[in-house]
Design an enzyme around this catalytic site. Structure first.
Site, mmCIF file in Angstrom:
data_model
loop_
_atom_site.group_PDB
_atom_site.id
_atom_site.type_symbol
_atom_site.label_atom_id
_atom_site.label_comp_id
_atom_site.label_asym_id
_atom_site.label_seq_id
_atom_site.Cartn_x
_atom_site.Cartn_y
_atom_site.Cartn_z
ATOM 1 N N LYS A 109 0.863 -1.186 0.000
ATOM 2 C CA LYS A 109 0.000 0.000 0.000
ATOM 3 C C LYS A 109 0.892 1.226 0.000
ATOM 4 O O LYS A 109 2.042 1.167 0.447
ATOM 5 C CB LYS A 109 -0.880 0.011 1.254
ATOM 6 C CG LYS A 109 -2.161 0.785 1.096
ATOM 7 C CD LYS A 109 -3.238 -0.034 0.409
ATOM 8 C CE LYS A 109 -4.512 0.742 0.182
ATOM 9 N NZ LYS A 109 -5.583 -0.152 -0.289
HETATM 10 P P1 NAD Z 1 -12.863 7.537 -2.760
HETATM 11 O O1 NAD Z 1 -11.847 8.541 -2.424
HETATM 12 O O2 NAD Z 1 -13.259 7.336 -4.172
HETATM 13 O O3 NAD Z 1 -14.202 7.793 -1.909
HETATM 14 C C1 NAD Z 1 -14.218 7.920 -0.521
HETATM 15 C C2 NAD Z 1 -15.622 8.360 -0.107
HETATM 16 O O4 NAD Z 1 -15.716 8.335 1.328
HETATM 17 C C3 NAD Z 1 -15.973 9.780 -0.538
HETATM 18 O O5 NAD Z 1 -17.312 9.806 -0.949
HETATM 19 C C4 NAD Z 1 -15.806 10.591 0.754
HETATM 20 O O6 NAD Z 1 -16.608 11.756 0.781
HETATM 21 C C5 NAD Z 1 -16.265 9.575 1.763
HETATM 22 N N1 NAD Z 1 -15.775 9.855 3.107
HETATM 23 C C6 NAD Z 1 -14.537 10.255 3.485
HETATM 24 N N2 NAD Z 1 -14.499 10.433 4.821
HETATM 25 C C7 NAD Z 1 -15.727 10.115 5.282
HETATM 26 C C8 NAD Z 1 -16.313 10.096 6.560
HETATM 27 N N3 NAD Z 1 -15.613 10.452 7.649
HETATM 28 N N4 NAD Z 1 -17.622 9.726 6.670
HETATM 29 C C9 NAD Z 1 -18.311 9.372 5.569
HETATM 30 N N5 NAD Z 1 -17.819 9.373 4.333
HETATM 31 C C10 NAD Z 1 -16.544 9.743 4.193
HETATM 32 O O7 NAD Z 1 -12.323 6.146 -2.117
HETATM 33 P P2 NAD Z 1 -12.672 4.663 -2.579
HETATM 34 O O8 NAD Z 1 -11.655 4.228 -3.568
HETATM 35 O O9 NAD Z 1 -14.130 4.549 -2.869
HETATM 36 O O10 NAD Z 1 -12.342 3.866 -1.235
HETATM 37 C C11 NAD Z 1 -13.286 3.750 -0.153
HETATM 38 C C12 NAD Z 1 -12.864 2.592 0.747
HETATM 39 O O11 NAD Z 1 -12.819 1.384 -0.014
HETATM 40 C C13 NAD Z 1 -11.475 2.721 1.372
HETATM 41 O O12 NAD Z 1 -11.480 2.099 2.625
HETATM 42 C C14 NAD Z 1 -10.591 1.937 0.408
HETATM 43 O O13 NAD Z 1 -9.400 1.479 1.011
HETATM 44 C C15 NAD Z 1 -11.528 0.798 0.073
HETATM 45 N N6 NAD Z 1 -11.235 0.093 -1.174
HETATM 46 C C16 NAD Z 1 -11.134 0.737 -2.363
HETATM 47 C C17 NAD Z 1 -10.909 0.019 -3.529
HETATM 48 C C18 NAD Z 1 -10.873 0.674 -4.881
HETATM 49 O O14 NAD Z 1 -10.783 -0.074 -5.879
HETATM 50 N N7 NAD Z 1 -10.952 1.978 -5.009
HETATM 51 C C19 NAD Z 1 -10.732 -1.367 -3.463
HETATM 52 C C20 NAD Z 1 -10.859 -2.004 -2.237
HETATM 53 C C21 NAD Z 1 -11.115 -1.267 -1.101
#
Ligand code: NAD
Length: 420
Positions: A109
């Site tokens: 990561k």
């Molecule tokens: P992103 O940046 O696209 O979106 C994050 C979202 O969370 C945004 O809508 C933001 O406004 C919201 N957010 C941030 N802080 C917040 C809070 N305190 N309360 C409520 N909402 C909040 O990120 P993403 O890629 O969608 O990732 C989200 C989660 O999924 C993370 O934990 C990431 O590690 C995990 N994840 C992502 C992927 C991927 O392919 N992008 C894969 C596996 C896991």
């Protein structure tokens, strides 16, 4: 024992989960010590010329937790709270996730301590290129392959791919995944994590004999994972009653109009702060909604001892990494909530990243139906293996997923032996 530099609450959560699983598995004590700590951790200080001419420093990280089974793989997070311990925890979860899905990868990561929303596009590009140059010695298609995570997107991956390619003198699409299609991205990668969340949720509903047509869904976070999960859930016929982002949430008991909401969100600066397409609720209220499926898809440690008793869903599908603390996990399990743990529920992203890397390495691209079918096949098989393991061994789905993933990594270490 957690080394001081890594010591933070998220790393402690990842290690505590690992310890529980290792105890249950009777894991070799030498391996246990080894797998608790990352193989390599790099801290870089990234100087960036801002638009006003000043030079600002940003702390960046890349952590490789384990590479016994292949190149390490894991996203890059741009967030003001990014730190070494959090990145190391996320890298460890990537190791178990890749092993659980049967992908030939270890876990890694990366992160930069920055709020990307406060940078101009030019500043974001300069930061990304300088960070990519700083971690250049560690990454490569056969070594370590980054991808998008919170705060990063296909454009950021394109700049990383270009920076790496300029250093070596030729185009290397396989150095990162989650790229735009024009430079070797894969069809279906953008929606992959959300699609995977829906695939495993539907399997869980079948197992619990719940009907999707009468199911209600609440999704916390409306980024890549949350928005795609909400959209695909609605397409399958579920009623998505609540969504949220960092500014708060929206609720409609009859179901939100997700396609319209998505269009509004994109057109209005990606924030719900002025949205009137549902009743306003807080993130805390969203998490406590009475619903069939709750999908935390924002940050880690959102469901804690403080709010777990209020959680009122039948299925918790963990789109985010590490959204549930150890204490909350116990409370939810006692309440009979069926938990689809993060390393299983959100593995669709890395599964399709793997497809992208394979396509890049072979210079041979698949169609979207191939991607969808193969994702479905791999993630539902992982779900059923985990369910069977959990029933046979009398452990929770989380323990079953962790134990299966850790066991594969342990086998690889035992086969390879300890160098020198
Ligand atoms: P992103 O940046 O696209 O979106 C994050 C979202 O969370 C945004 O809508 C933001 O406004 C919201 N957010 C941030 N802080 C917040 C809070 N305190 N309360 C409520 N909402 C909040 O990120 P993403 O890629 O969608 O990732 C989200 C989660 O999924 C993370 O934990 C990431 O590690 C995990 N994840 C992502 C992927 C991927 O392919 N992008 C894969 C596996 C896991």
């Amino acid at each position: 024992m957690v080394v001081r530099e890594l010591d933070n609450h998220t790393f402690r959560l990842a290690v505590a989960q690992f310890d529980q699983a290792a105890e249950r598995m009777n894991l070799d004590p030498n391996l246990r010590e080894r797998l608790k700590l990352p193989e390599r951790s790099l801290l870089v200080n990234v100087p960036v010329r801002m638009d006003d001419g000043a030079v600002k420093m940003f702390a960046g990280y890349r952590v490789q937790h384990d590479s016994s089974r292949g190149p390490s793989k894991g996203g890059i997070r741009y967030h003001p709270d990014a730190n070494l311990g959090e990145v190391a925890a996320l890298a460890m979860w990537m190791t178990w996730k890749c092993a659980l899905a049967g992908l030939p990868y270890g876990g890694a990561k990366g992160g930069v301590q920055v709020n990307p929303k406060q940078l101009s596009r030019a500043e974001l590009q300069r930061l990304t290129r300088r960070y990519a140059a700083a971690i250049f010695p560690l990454i490569g298609p056969d070594k370590d392959v980054p991808a998008p995570d919170v705060g990063t997107d296909p454009q950021v991956m394109a700049w990383m791919m270009d920076t790496y390619s300029m250093q070596v003198g030729y185009a290397v699409p396989g150095v990162v995944t989650g790229k735009p299609l024009s430079i070797g991205g894969s069809l279906g990668r953008e929606e992959a994590t959300g699609r995977g969340v829906v695939d495993v949720t539907l399997e869980a509903m079948r197992h619990l004999k719940l009907d999707i047509q009468t199911a209600t869904v609440a999704v916390q976070g409306f980024g890549n994972v949350g928005a795609n999960t909400a959209r695909i859930m609605a397409e399958t016929g579920a009623r998505v009653v609540a969504v949220s982002d960092v500014s708060g949430g929206l609720y409609n008991a009859k179901g939100l109009a997700i396609p319209e909401l998505l269009a509004w969100y994109r057109a209005n600066g990606q924030t719900f702060s002025s949205c009137t397409m549902g009743d306003r609720i807080t993130n805390e209220e969203l998490l406590a909604l009475d619903c069939t499926v709750l999908v935390p898809a924002a940050l880690s440690e959102q469901i804690t001892e403080a709010n777990a008793a209020k959680i009122s869903c039948r299925i918790l599908a963990e789109g985010a990494n590490g959204p549930t603390t150890l204490e909350a996990d116990r409370i939810l399990t006692d309440k009979g909530v069926f938990i689809i743990p993060d390393i299983l529920a959100n593995s669709g992203g890395v599964i399709v990243s793997y497809f992208e890397w394979v396509q890049d390495m072979q210079r041979f691209f698949w169609n979207s139906l191939d991607i969808r079918d193969r994702l479905h096949e791999i993630i539902t098989a992982a779900f059923h293996r985990t369910l069977q393991f959990s029933r046979q061994r009398g452990v929770t789905m989380r323990m079953a997923a962790l134990m299966s993933g850790i066991d594969k990594v342990a086998q690889a270490h035992l086969s390879r032996g300890l160098y020198p």
